[in-house]
Design a protein around this motif. Structure first.
Motif: not given
Length: 237
Positions: A86-92
């Motif tokens: 998820a990395g920085t969470g934008l898609v989440t």
């Protein structure tokens, strides 16, 4: 790293529309952040330059744009969604704003920044509070995500394939989390041969459809579902 569509590219209009989702603060703030507009809301993302997984790559924007503009076919309301890498969470965040029940996963060193971004952008805005959990690809999958109780309508993945040594573990993770009805939405930027070879291997196990091809961004968006076994194919026929 940002890429701008050129006027001569066949995908220029779509690529430009995607990149317009990004904005920067007009004034210098005490905390650095990048801004995005999805689900008719402003989203502020804090990146961490000391961690590769805590930088937002354009593939995430491509996937979010698709979700935001294809709500009729891909209605996320009340759906169970897991994002890997998820990395920085934008898609989440975008999936949560669109009504999904989201489990957001990544490596331990990314989780602090991921939790911060997810919390600041979803608190009081979503039907369901997104859950942030550790997931190291290929490790203790059945223990932490048992097939008997973890059923996902969608698996989201953006830029999880690149020149890292864990492609086998990534494939194992896709297979473990994916039931027969799960839809994978996967955006990836093509850089080197490992990306091409992984797609070839992926196609032996999953039925795959190309949704976007954005040459100016070197990004493709795929939809995939697990292939039916021979016994399942016979029963379906």
């Amino acid at each position: 790293m940002w890429f701008t569509a050129t006027d001569v590219a066949p995908d220029a209009e779509l690529a430009a529309a995607i990149m317009k989702r990004h904005f920067r603060p007009s004034l210098i703030k005490t905390e650095a952040w990048e801004g995005y507009t999805f689900a008719d809301l402003e989203i502020k993302i804090k990146e961490s330059t000391d961690c590769y997984g805590a930088v937002l790559w354009p593939s995430a924007m491509v996937l979010c744009h698709f979700l935001d503009t294809h709500g009729e076919k891909y209605n996320l309301v009340d759906k169970d969604v897991i994002e890997i890498g998820a990395g920085t969470g934008l898609v989440t965040i975008v999936c949560s704003l669109l009504g999904a029940k989201v489990t957001s996963t990544d490596l331990p060193d990314v989780l602090g920044n991921l939790r911060y971004n997810v919390s600041r952008n979803t608190r009081g805005r979503c039907r369901y509070e997104p859950q942030v959990r550790e997931l190291s690809w290929g490790q203790q999958l059945e223990e932490h995500f048992p097939r008997a109780s973890c059923h996902y309508d969608y698996i989201m993945a953006a830029d999880v394939v690149y020149a890292h040594p864990y492609l086998d573990e990534l494939m194992e993770t896709f297979e473990h989390l994916c039931s027969q009805d799960t839809v994978i939405l996967w955006a990836m930027r093509f850089r080197l041969d490992p990306e091409n070879s992984f797609v070839d291997r992926f196609q032996t196990r999953f039925d795959i459809e190309e949704l976007y091809d954005l040459p100016s961004l070197h990004i493709k968006l795929y939809r995939a579902k697990k292939k039916l076994s021979q016994s399942q194919s016979g029963a379906a026929a």
